[in-house]
Design an enzyme around this catalytic site. Structure first.
Site, PDB file in Angstrom:
ATOM      1  N   HIS A  70      43.785  41.121  39.580  1.00 27.32           N
ATOM      2  CA  HIS A  70      44.541  41.571  40.817  1.00 27.32           C
ATOM      3  C   HIS A  70      46.062  41.738  40.701  1.00 27.32           C
ATOM      4  O   HIS A  70      46.322  40.732  39.678  1.00 27.32           O
ATOM      5  CB  HIS A  70      44.220  40.750  41.975  1.00 27.32           C
TER       6      HIS A  70
ATOM      7  N   ASP B 170      36.644  43.082  45.737  1.00 29.19           N
ATOM      8  CA  ASP B 170      35.635  43.910  45.667  1.00 29.19           C
ATOM      9  C   ASP B 170      34.471  43.370  44.771  1.00 29.19           C
ATOM     10  O   ASP B 170      33.102  43.892  44.579  1.00 29.19           O
ATOM     11  CB  ASP B 170      36.432  45.240  44.742  1.00 29.19           C
TER      12      ASP B 170
END
Length: 376
Positions: free
Chosen positions: A262, A313
């Site tokens: 991320h 996700d």
């Protein structure tokens, strides 16, 4: 050529573009209006979180009851929209392109669409956030050649959506899991789609233009489409015994492992941790426990070998699969939740607005002269 200034930054990484009190990544967690995502996911439903994002405080019982009723009124779509959705669903376009078009048309039906006063923006946010479960589920069912399923009064957003898209009432466990997923996806500070919404809003364009722009941004596989790609990855790996070889190959070839890493979280996405803990039971019930084991193994190996952690996700696609949703519906479901956060961000932008106008560092020539056309 001039030296690129230190303020130039590809992808705007670490650039502060605005002030906001909607949400932020704070230490190792995510905050909505000061509350940790762990606290909200445990104690609050999606409707409470939407109220918090729009009104700056958690509702009391009376406020929540009224807000749920107001939101529920908007879940019934305008009659003229059904035919449009059926036409949109028949195209071969990407599901997010269909949703983007549907939302844009939804805005055309609002005779007060240009009203961007604080009250006007709240009214539009209520209309669209309430309608999104019906728009997303109707597009999905029409795409499959199925009849639409009407919402039921007195049910939560999570319950109604699962029932409408599957034509099957969710169990209490399914409702809670999906409701939590909606809470986790409601907002996430200045990500790409939120920034898009705020840029459009900064021009004093209408609410629906800002949300349509955000939907176009979310459509990208580097943003909202990643959860679908995680399921593609799992199917390509095939089984638990092939995970080690997959990870070794990915590291050796520097291939991207979907759902891992991320831009901002360096110690792991707290939303991923919540979904990981909640998803095992439903994956076992749906016969997807091996996929869950594969994700856990991928997570452990990527953390040990590369120091990279999963993002939201990584587990959300598997959760949606276990709930009986198609992979084509994953990103529209993301949007169904995130429209609440986009709305809060657009409202905030309008209260202290200044149009976004960054500069680009020019790298082209500066001394060209035009030649007559017969000499070019």
């Amino acid at each position: 050529m001039e030296k690129i200034p230190e303020t130039a930054n590809k992808g705007l990484e670490n650039i502060v573009a605005c002030t906001s009190n909607v949400s932020t990544i704070h230490d190792v967690t995510l905050l909505y209006k000061g509350y940790t995502i762990e606290d909200l996911a445990t104690h609050c439903g999606f409707e409470e979180v939407v109220y918090l994002l729009w009104y700056d405080h958690l509702p009391n019982a009376k406020e929540l009851e009224k807000f749920k009723l107001d939101l529920a009124k908007e879940i019934n779509l305008p009659s003229e929209l059904e035919g449009i959705l059926k036409s949109i669903a028949k195209t071969s376009a990407h599901p997010m392109a269909k949703l983007r078009t549907a939302v844009s048309y939804f805005g055309l039906l609002d005779s007060d669409a240009e009203n961007i006063t604080p009250e006007g923006l709240k009214n539009k946010a209520l209309k669209l956030t309430g309608a999104m479960p019906s728009i997303v589920s109707t597009l999905s069912r029409f795409e499959q050649g199925k009849d639409l399923v009407k919402p039921k009064a007195g049910k939560s957003t999570a319950w109604n959506f699962l029932n409408m898209i599957r034509d099957k009432a969710p169990t209490p466990e399914e409702e809670k899991l999906f409701d939590t997923a909606l809470v986790l996806h409601a907002d996430h500070e200045l990500n790409a789609s939120t920034f898009t919404a705020r840029v459009v809003a900064s021009t004093t364009s209408d609410y629906y233009s800002a949300i349509t722009g955000a939907l176009g941004s979310l459509k990208g596989p580097l943003h909202g489409g990643a959860n679908e790609q995680v399921m593609v990855m799992l199917k390509e790996i095939g089984s638990m015994k092939k995970v080690d070889a997959f990870i070794d190959n990915a590291i050796n070839t520097k291939a991207k492992v979907m759902g891992i890493g991320h831009r901002v979280y360096k110690n792991g996405d707290p939303r991923a941790k919540i979904l990981k803990e909640m998803s095992l039971k439903i994956c076992e019930k749906a016969g997807l426990q091996e996929y869950h084991q594969m994700l856990v193994s991928i997570q452990e190996q990527m953390e040990a070998k590369k120091g990279l952690m999963p993002n939201v996700d990584f587990f959300s696609g598997l959760v949606y699969t276990a709930l009986g949703l198609r992979s084509r519906d994953f990103t529209p479901v993301f949007a169904m939740s995130r429209v609440s956060g986009w709305s809060a961000q657009v409202m905030e932008q309008a209260t202290n607005n200044r149009i976004y106008r960054p500069r680009a560092f020019y790298t082209g020539p500066t001394d060209l002269k035009i030649k007559p056309i017969n000499q070019r």
